[in-house]
Design a protein around this motif. Structure first.
Motif: not given
Length: 121
Positions: A23-30, A51-70
């Protein structure tokens, strides 16, 4: 008995850590591919703005929800437009962006080839 408990604990801890690492590798890539709209020329990964910090949290939440990179990229594209992606997807709006380097390469090759033909004659 203590050895069995120890191995069970080890068995259950390591898969969880590998999932977190994935998950961390995917978050970093995204986040490296998302452009910070506040900072100029920085990705979300590199930026420290709110703004960037809020988007990092949002990306982390989306990954935890099970969404793919695309799916995550399409979410951000629908919300902020194509400009948020450093590496936009190939679609009808980005044909020119993707094909222009190839066109320049072939045009330059044709010019160089013609120069060599004229020199050899």
């Amino acid at each position: 008995m203590k050895i069995i408990k120890f191995f069970l604990i080890i068995f259950f801890i390591f898969p969880i850590n590998s999932l977190k690492a994935d998950n961390e590798a995917l978050k970093s890539k995204i986040t490296k591919n998302l452009r910070c709209l506040v900072c100029q020329g920085q990705s979300i990964y590199d930026s420290d703005s709110e703004f960037a910090n809020s988007l990092k949290i949002l990306v982390d939440n989306k990954i935890k929800e099970g969404l793919s990179e695309k799916q995550i990229y399409s979410y951000f594209q629908s919300k902020y437009g194509d400009w948020i992606l450093y590496d936009p997807l190939f679609n009808k709006n980005t044909y020119f962006l993707w094909l222009l380097p190839l066109l320049i390469f072939f045009l330059g090759g044709a010019i160089i080839f013609n120069k060599f033909l004229k020199k050899s004659k």
